[in-house]
Design a protein around this motif. Sequence first.
Motif, PDB file in Angstrom:
ATOM      1  N   SER A 170       0.805  -1.195  -0.157  1.00 32.03           N
ATOM      2  CA  SER A 170       0.353  -0.159  -0.174  1.00 32.03           C
ATOM      3  C   SER A 170       1.087   1.181   0.222  1.00 32.03           C
ATOM      4  O   SER A 170       0.458   2.134  -0.256  1.00 32.03           O
ATOM      5  N   VAL A 171       2.066   1.009   0.583  1.00 28.02           N
ATOM      6  CA  VAL A 171       3.084   2.305   0.661  1.00 28.02           C
ATOM      7  C   VAL A 171       4.124   2.534  -0.254  1.00 28.02           C
ATOM      8  O   VAL A 171       5.032   2.903  -0.043  1.00 28.02           O
ATOM      9  N   LYS A 172       4.200   1.246  -1.346  1.00 30.23           N
ATOM     10  CA  LYS A 172       5.519   1.426  -2.370  1.00 30.23           C
ATOM     11  C   LYS A 172       5.813   2.716  -2.392  1.00 30.23           C
ATOM     12  O   LYS A 172       4.906   3.584  -3.707  1.00 30.23           O
ATOM     13  N   SER A 173       6.675   3.108  -3.072  1.00 29.22           N
ATOM     14  CA  SER A 173       7.132   4.656  -3.580  1.00 29.22           C
ATOM     15  C   SER A 173       7.305   4.309  -4.541  1.00 29.22           C
ATOM     16  O   SER A 173       7.509   3.054  -5.300  1.00 29.22           O
ATOM     17  N   GLU A 174       7.463   5.297  -5.348  1.00 30.87           N
ATOM     18  CA  GLU A 174       7.866   4.915  -7.069  1.00 30.87           C
ATOM     19  C   GLU A 174       9.568   4.443  -7.278  1.00 30.87           C
ATOM     20  O   GLU A 174      10.073   4.338  -7.857  1.00 30.87           O
ATOM     21  N   LYS A 175       9.850   4.951  -5.487  1.00 31.13           N
ATOM     22  CA  LYS A 175      11.602   4.817  -5.890  1.00 31.13           C
ATOM     23  C   LYS A 175      11.859   3.477  -5.787  1.00 31.13           C
ATOM     24  O   LYS A 175      11.428   2.466  -4.935  1.00 31.13           O
ATOM     25  N   PRO A 176      12.811   3.002  -6.138  1.00 34.67           N
ATOM     26  CA  PRO A 176      13.213   1.493  -5.929  1.00 34.67           C
ATOM     27  C   PRO A 176      13.657   1.401  -4.244  1.00 34.67           C
ATOM     28  O   PRO A 176      14.705   2.726  -3.808  1.00 34.67           O
ATOM     29  N   GLY A 177      12.818   0.052  -3.079  1.00 33.25           N
ATOM     30  CA  GLY A 177      13.205  -0.167  -2.021  1.00 33.25           C
ATOM     31  C   GLY A 177      14.639  -1.160  -1.812  1.00 33.25           C
ATOM     32  O   GLY A 177      14.620  -1.978  -3.463  1.00 33.25           O
ATOM     33  N   ILE A 178      14.940  -0.783  -1.020  1.00 33.16           N
ATOM     34  CA  ILE A 178      16.234  -1.629  -0.339  1.00 33.16           C
ATOM     35  C   ILE A 178      16.324  -1.289   1.312  1.00 33.16           C
ATOM     36  O   ILE A 178      15.846  -0.597   1.806  1.00 33.16           O
ATOM     37  N   ALA A 179      16.385  -2.772   1.456  1.00 27.60           N
ATOM     38  CA  ALA A 179      16.608  -2.508   3.114  1.00 27.60           C
ATOM     39  C   ALA A 179      17.796  -3.845   3.470  1.00 27.60           C
ATOM     40  O   ALA A 179      17.981  -4.999   2.478  1.00 27.60           O
ATOM     41  N   VAL A 180      18.366  -2.982   4.363  1.00 23.34           N
ATOM     42  CA  VAL A 180      19.783  -3.408   4.839  1.00 23.34           C
ATOM     43  C   VAL A 180      19.675  -4.469   5.696  1.00 23.34           C
ATOM     44  O   VAL A 180      19.254  -3.870   6.313  1.00 23.34           O
ATOM     45  N   LEU A 181      20.041  -5.956   5.722  1.00 25.10           N
ATOM     46  CA  LEU A 181      19.226  -6.834   7.025  1.00 25.10           C
ATOM     47  C   LEU A 181      20.727  -6.676   7.590  1.00 25.10           C
ATOM     48  O   LEU A 181      21.959  -6.461   7.112  1.00 25.10           O
ATOM     49  N   PRO A 182      20.484  -7.060   8.714  1.00 21.97           N
ATOM     50  CA  PRO A 182      21.581  -6.894  10.077  1.00 21.97           C
ATOM     51  C   PRO A 182      22.491  -8.428   9.893  1.00 21.97           C
ATOM     52  O   PRO A 182      22.281  -9.074   9.658  1.00 21.97           O
TER      53      PRO A 182
END
Length: 569
Positions: A170-182
Amino acid sequence: MEKRLAAVLAADVAGYSALMDQDRDGTLKALKIFREDHLIPALAVHEGQLIKSMGDGWIVEFRSASAATEFAIAVQLADRPKEIQIRIGIHTGEVVSEGEDIFGDGINIAARLEALAEPGQILLSDTAHNSLDRNAAASFSGGQQTELKNITRPVGVWQWPVGSATTSASVKSEKPGIAVLPFDNMSGDPEQEFFADGITEDIITELSRFRWLMVVARNSSFTFKGKSTDIREVGQALGVRYVLEGSVRRAGQRLRITGQLIDAENGSHLWADRFDGTLDDVFDLQDQVTQEVVTAIEPSVRHAETVRARAKPTENLDAYELYLQAQSHFHLLTDEDNREAIRLTRLALERDPDYPSAAGLLAWLHIQRMVQGLKPIDEGPKAAVAAAERVLLSDRADGIALAYAAHSISMLAQDLPRARAVFKQALSENPNAAIVHMLAGINLNFLDRPEEALEHATHSINLSPKDPMRHAAYVGQASSFFQLGRYAEAVQANRNALAIRAKFVITHLMLIASLAQNGDLESARAAVAELKELRPDLDIKEQTRLPIFSVPECSEQWREGWLNAGLPI
């Protein structure tokens, strides 16, 4: 008129109009039961002040974000009529009271979040989330930077319930998303846990400087700490396309850090590397690894996004994807590709008029026509300066967009001091962006500060040794070496640039003069012949008047080199 800081909650009934069409009396009855049995009692318990009621929607003010979230969760968990599905948005911000009316960012952002929420969901702004204690904050996941309509700054958005796929979507931005896992501590040494967590947090912080990336906040990434999870599931849960994971392993006084960037949609690996160091200075090692990881994965994501955008037809692209396509044409240096890049950038600005990166690129595209000896399009330099001014007026401009604008002001408006001030701001915004250092170095060459310019150009290459724009950093090096009278090094820098972009006209001109001043007239004359073969239509006299050749302290040396090589100027 009264101004105050408040926690504001906006709520409404999902699909209310359709419910009224289907069963008006039943819907009104269910809504009345919800108000009397759940909404009003919960407001009393949590000390909420109902400041606006709109039939199927409510604006409520609370003394704290904690009270607002506790109220929201209580409402969503209430055993209410099944027809009444509530969407809720919460933000802490300034509100203004004037008579019975109330307005301000506090209400606007809460309302935008409520409109984004799915039925049964709560969306919380980063400002409100930051006010919660650790236990309350853990009830929310996400933190993605999201563009909200008519809101100038991106807002970090947190969601309840935690980890639901519909929430992330629902809140996905048009920007590419990245997650940095621990990063995993593979050492069996508890002390290295802090080091691994520190690297993860630093990478998240530095990646966040690239505003074209949507970076998931630390609290959300760390919910996966110590868990064995499928990367595709992580991407879906956090609403991102890319995931960075890594590990830390200790053997005696040595540390080995590994990292890999993965496309969360298909599981493919986009980048991987390892870094070795010692425990002599852990903080220096942490800084080094952070910088190397960030400056390696940012262009990797940019390349992957460009490939993704080029595979889609233009009519289906959003502003961000149009900007990426324009960039891919920008790199090719031909008249046709430049015109296509300008067309795509203008389309991007039509779809998002306040898109500073696109406005900055548009300005640079006009500069590219000038340095490539191509005829101006429309108002040419005037249009470029106007686009640059748009960037400087935008609250959304990041370091890269500011650097684009400053380059235009430097090259076209010839306002070198003002450009230098903007470059300082750009470097402060993002010290890890290779392109910012590259363009800042060119500006310093114009200011006849070649030693400083050389530092920026070299740092740009070191930051991103595979960047498609690194030929321009080598050009910056060559200009610095020439101004310093180090002609042999200028020759090598120009050859490095041409090995990457053989059609960049300005490099050929610089190589000719550098070879001649270094005493290699035979090679200089061969370089003249290569330029004439590459661009027989080029107005050489006009090209030798470009700003980079007009720095008073070395303009005569440029001219002397060309004349000695037999270049007709």
